[in-house]
Design a protein around this motif. Structure first.
Motif, PDB file in Angstrom:
ATOM      1  N   LEU A  79     -17.109   9.435  20.410  1.00  0.00           N
ATOM      2  CA  LEU A  79     -16.315   8.491  19.713  1.00  0.00           C
ATOM      3  C   LEU A  79     -15.694   8.604  18.393  1.00  0.00           C
ATOM      4  O   LEU A  79     -16.404   9.627  17.898  1.00  0.00           O
ATOM      5  N   PRO A  80     -14.615   7.991  18.102  1.00  0.00           N
ATOM      6  CA  PRO A  80     -14.018   8.300  16.865  1.00  0.00           C
ATOM      7  C   PRO A  80     -14.975   7.991  15.545  1.00  0.00           C
ATOM      8  O   PRO A  80     -15.797   7.164  15.776  1.00  0.00           O
ATOM      9  N   THR A  81     -14.777   9.037  14.474  1.00  0.00           N
ATOM     10  CA  THR A  81     -15.639   8.560  13.440  1.00  0.00           C
ATOM     11  C   THR A  81     -15.350   7.297  12.779  1.00  0.00           C
ATOM     12  O   THR A  81     -14.129   6.672  12.942  1.00  0.00           O
ATOM     13  N   PHE A  86     -11.221   3.356  11.659  1.00  0.00           N
ATOM     14  CA  PHE A  86     -10.909   2.189  10.630  1.00  0.00           C
ATOM     15  C   PHE A  86      -9.496   2.426  10.622  1.00  0.00           C
ATOM     16  O   PHE A  86      -8.622   1.571  10.712  1.00  0.00           O
ATOM     17  N   ASP A  87      -9.003   3.749  10.302  1.00  0.00           N
ATOM     18  CA  ASP A  87      -7.786   3.902  10.007  1.00  0.00           C
ATOM     19  C   ASP A  87      -6.737   3.647  11.411  1.00  0.00           C
ATOM     20  O   ASP A  87      -5.602   3.181  11.173  1.00  0.00           O
ATOM     21  N   ASN A  88      -7.200   3.879  12.540  1.00  0.00           N
ATOM     22  CA  ASN A  88      -6.490   3.585  13.563  1.00  0.00           C
ATOM     23  C   ASN A  88      -6.282   2.180  13.717  1.00  0.00           C
ATOM     24  O   ASN A  88      -5.392   1.531  14.227  1.00  0.00           O
ATOM     25  N   ALA A  89      -7.343   1.358  13.670  1.00  0.00           N
ATOM     26  CA  ALA A  89      -7.242   0.019  13.881  1.00  0.00           C
ATOM     27  C   ALA A  89      -6.401  -0.720  12.990  1.00  0.00           C
ATOM     28  O   ALA A  89      -5.688  -1.560  13.166  1.00  0.00           O
ATOM     29  N   CYS A  90      -6.475  -0.207  11.699  1.00  0.00           N
ATOM     30  CA  CYS A  90      -5.460  -0.834  10.622  1.00  0.00           C
ATOM     31  C   CYS A  90      -3.961  -0.571  11.007  1.00  0.00           C
ATOM     32  O   CYS A  90      -3.252  -1.419  10.613  1.00  0.00           O
ATOM     33  N   SER A  95      -7.434   3.843  19.834  1.00  0.00           N
ATOM     34  CA  SER A  95      -7.862   4.960  20.348  1.00  0.00           C
ATOM     35  C   SER A  95      -8.916   4.737  21.501  1.00  0.00           C
ATOM     36  O   SER A  95      -9.024   5.779  21.983  1.00  0.00           O
ATOM     37  N   HIS A  96      -9.920   3.874  21.235  1.00  0.00           N
ATOM     38  CA  HIS A  96     -10.849   3.607  22.262  1.00  0.00           C
ATOM     39  C   HIS A  96     -11.096   2.130  22.281  1.00  0.00           C
ATOM     40  O   HIS A  96     -11.011   1.412  21.321  1.00  0.00           O
ATOM     41  N   PRO A  97     -11.670   1.890  23.254  1.00  0.00           N
ATOM     42  CA  PRO A  97     -12.200   0.232  23.450  1.00  0.00           C
ATOM     43  C   PRO A  97     -13.166   0.099  22.263  1.00  0.00           C
ATOM     44  O   PRO A  97     -13.156  -1.359  21.881  1.00  0.00           O
ATOM     45  N   VAL A  98     -13.747   0.854  21.969  1.00  0.00           N
ATOM     46  CA  VAL A  98     -14.882   0.467  20.757  1.00  0.00           C
ATOM     47  C   VAL A  98     -14.084   0.025  19.475  1.00  0.00           C
ATOM     48  O   VAL A  98     -14.339  -1.014  18.776  1.00  0.00           O
ATOM     49  N   VAL A  99     -13.022   0.807  19.272  1.00  0.00           N
ATOM     50  CA  VAL A  99     -12.170   0.511  17.799  1.00  0.00           C
ATOM     51  C   VAL A  99     -11.414  -0.672  18.239  1.00  0.00           C
ATOM     52  O   VAL A  99     -11.669  -1.654  17.264  1.00  0.00           O
ATOM     53  N   TYR A 100     -10.950  -1.197  19.399  1.00  0.00           N
ATOM     54  CA  TYR A 100     -10.174  -2.437  19.737  1.00  0.00           C
ATOM     55  C   TYR A 100     -11.189  -3.778  19.453  1.00  0.00           C
ATOM     56  O   TYR A 100     -10.948  -4.572  19.142  1.00  0.00           O
TER      57      TYR A 100
END
Length: 173
Positions: A79-81, A86-90, A95-100
């Motif tokens: 999983l991403p750090t 956080f940067d991806n979500a902003c 990048s991953h269902p967990v981020v979303y």
């Protein structure tokens, strides 16, 4: 084989005390008060062991707090750090269902409209919880990707625009 969670936490405490000495004991005590045990109970044994090894290999002079250890667990399974997620979500990069899922729980408007220093601590807490749920086997929906097509009128105006530019170039020669 899942070993006793209390045994895993005892193993973690011994390992961290060996690695960080008094820094660990002064910060978290001689034994867990139950917080770590409860928060990490869903983490599979192999992930728990890999995360512990990642902490040691990181050579960080400071011991990880619970949220940081959960990030090591997430990293152990790809999983991403927290920071990367956080940067991806902003930037609405799911990048991953967990981020979303984490962004959904916070609210994308809140995530993008709040200063980082105010929203990042909340992100860390929720992302850790969502990662734990993922490691326990829960799966989350990925966002629907929608491609926006170019309207026909825009295509026509682009063609007309290029014809117009050609005429201007010819006039300037």
């Amino acid at each position: 084989m899942q070993i006793n969670n209390r045994g895993r936490i005892n193993y973690l405490w011994l390992t961290m005390q060996s690695a960080f000495g008094n820094n660990w004991s002064n910060q978290f005590g001689q034994k867990d008060n139950g917080t770590w045990e409860k928060a990490l109970e869903a983490v599979p044994d192999d992930v728990f062991t890999k995360a512990t090894q990642l902490v040691i290999r990181s050579r960080n002079p400071f011991p990880p707090n619970l949220s940081q250890f959960q990030t090591y667990c997430a990293s152990a399974i790809g999983l991403p750090t927290q920071r990367m997620a956080f940067d991806n979500a902003c930037h609405a990069n799911w990048s991953h269902p967990v981020v979303y899922e984490t962004a959904k729980r916070i609210g994308t408007f809140t995530l993008r409209g709040t200063r980082e220093r105010d929203i990042y601590p909340l992100w860390q807490m929720i992302y850790g919880d969502v990662c734990n749920q993922w490691m326990a086997g829960k799966r989350f929906k990925e966002p629907k990707q929608q491609q926006i097509s170019t309207p026909k009128s825009v295509k026509c105006s682009l063609i007309k625009g290029s014809e117009f530019m050609k005429k201007i170039r010819d006039l300037l020669k």
